[in-house]
Design a protein around this motif. Structure first.
Motif, PDB file in Angstrom:
ATOM      1  N   LEU A  50       0.756  -1.152  -0.029  1.00 19.58           N
ATOM      2  CA  LEU A  50      -0.026  -0.094   0.030  1.00 19.58           C
ATOM      3  C   LEU A  50       0.970   1.207  -0.067  1.00 19.58           C
ATOM      4  CD1 LEU A  50      -2.836   1.232   0.108  1.00 19.58           C
ATOM      5  CD2 LEU A  50      -2.614   0.938   2.687  1.00 19.58           C
ATOM      6  N   MET A  51       1.815   1.295   0.731  1.00 14.51           N
ATOM      7  CA  MET A  51       2.795   2.254   0.821  1.00 14.51           C
ATOM      8  C   MET A  51       3.309   2.792  -0.462  1.00 14.51           C
ATOM      9  SD  MET A  51       6.058   3.014   3.704  1.00 14.51           S
ATOM     10  CE  MET A  51       6.833   1.881   3.160  1.00 14.51           C
ATOM     11  N   ILE A  52       3.978   1.690  -1.041  1.00 14.48           N
ATOM     12  CA  ILE A  52       4.576   1.818  -2.265  1.00 14.48           C
ATOM     13  C   ILE A  52       3.585   2.241  -3.450  1.00 14.48           C
ATOM     14  CG2 ILE A  52       5.781   0.335  -4.277  1.00 14.48           C
ATOM     15  CD1 ILE A  52       6.994  -1.364  -2.234  1.00 14.48           C
ATOM     16  N   GLN A  53       2.523   1.827  -3.292  1.00 13.68           N
ATOM     17  CA  GLN A  53       1.447   2.288  -4.543  1.00 13.68           C
ATOM     18  C   GLN A  53       1.046   3.635  -4.219  1.00 13.68           C
ATOM     19  OE1 GLN A  53      -1.826  -0.705  -3.732  1.00 13.68           O
ATOM     20  NE2 GLN A  53      -0.817  -2.107  -5.550  1.00 13.68           N
ATOM     21  N   GLN A  54       0.887   4.189  -2.947  1.00 10.07           N
ATOM     22  CA  GLN A  54       0.486   5.399  -2.565  1.00 10.07           C
ATOM     23  C   GLN A  54       1.675   6.435  -3.151  1.00 10.07           C
ATOM     24  OE1 GLN A  54      -0.570   5.181   1.458  1.00 10.07           O
ATOM     25  NE2 GLN A  54      -2.632   4.775   0.986  1.00 10.07           N
ATOM     26  N   ASN A  55       2.611   6.160  -2.955  1.00  6.53           N
ATOM     27  CA  ASN A  55       3.758   6.986  -3.361  1.00  6.53           C
ATOM     28  C   ASN A  55       4.393   7.041  -4.619  1.00  6.53           C
ATOM     29  OD1 ASN A  55       5.325   8.225  -0.693  1.00  6.53           O
ATOM     30  ND2 ASN A  55       5.000   6.069  -0.102  1.00  6.53           N
ATOM     31  N   ALA A  56       3.963   5.731  -5.304  1.00  8.12           N
ATOM     32  CA  ALA A  56       4.318   5.716  -6.821  1.00  8.12           C
ATOM     33  C   ALA A  56       3.103   6.472  -7.475  1.00  8.12           C
ATOM     34  CB  ALA A  56       4.176   4.233  -7.474  1.00  8.12           C
ATOM     35  N   ASN A  57       1.783   6.527  -6.927  1.00  8.21           N
ATOM     36  CA  ASN A  57       0.639   7.391  -7.445  1.00  8.21           C
ATOM     37  C   ASN A  57       0.851   8.809  -7.405  1.00  8.21           C
ATOM     38  OD1 ASN A  57      -0.759   5.116  -8.368  1.00  8.21           O
ATOM     39  ND2 ASN A  57      -1.980   5.085  -6.665  1.00  8.21           N
ATOM     40  N   ILE A  58       1.691   9.217  -6.061  1.00  9.57           N
ATOM     41  CA  ILE A  58       1.969  10.581  -6.250  1.00  9.57           C
ATOM     42  C   ILE A  58       3.011  11.024  -7.070  1.00  9.57           C
ATOM     43  CG2 ILE A  58       3.041  12.233  -4.427  1.00  9.57           C
ATOM     44  CD1 ILE A  58       1.456  10.607  -2.111  1.00  9.57           C
ATOM     45  N   ILE A  59       4.141  10.406  -7.130  1.00 13.23           N
ATOM     46  CA  ILE A  59       5.213  10.747  -7.904  1.00 13.23           C
ATOM     47  C   ILE A  59       4.738  10.786  -9.401  1.00 13.23           C
ATOM     48  CG2 ILE A  59       7.350   9.613  -8.792  1.00 13.23           C
ATOM     49  CD1 ILE A  59       7.849   8.624  -5.903  1.00 13.23           C
TER      50      ILE A  59
END
Length: 62
Positions: A50-59
């Motif tokens: 979840l953390m990776i997905q959220q940060n990837a979406n932000i970036i």
């Protein structure tokens, strides 16, 4: 460089000295180590995902 007004940046040397494949390998190894440390302190695979997905979406939207 002096004649053209180009600004020298030491970070530019990393592109010349280190091939892209080697940089990718280095980043992957660091990521594996970081994931292991996060799992060791108690984060779950689901939390990491979840953390990776959220940060990837932000970036990706920047």
């Amino acid at each position: 460089m002096l004649l053209t007004g180009e600004i020298w940046n030491p970070a530019d040397l990393s592109e010349v000295e280190t091939p892209v494949e080697q940089r990718i390998k280095y980043v992957k190894n660091n990521l594996k180590s970081d994931i292991k440390q996060l799992l060791d302190i108690g984060l779950t695979v689901e939390e990491l995902t979840l953390m990776i997905q959220q940060n990837a979406n932000i970036i990706a939207t920047q």
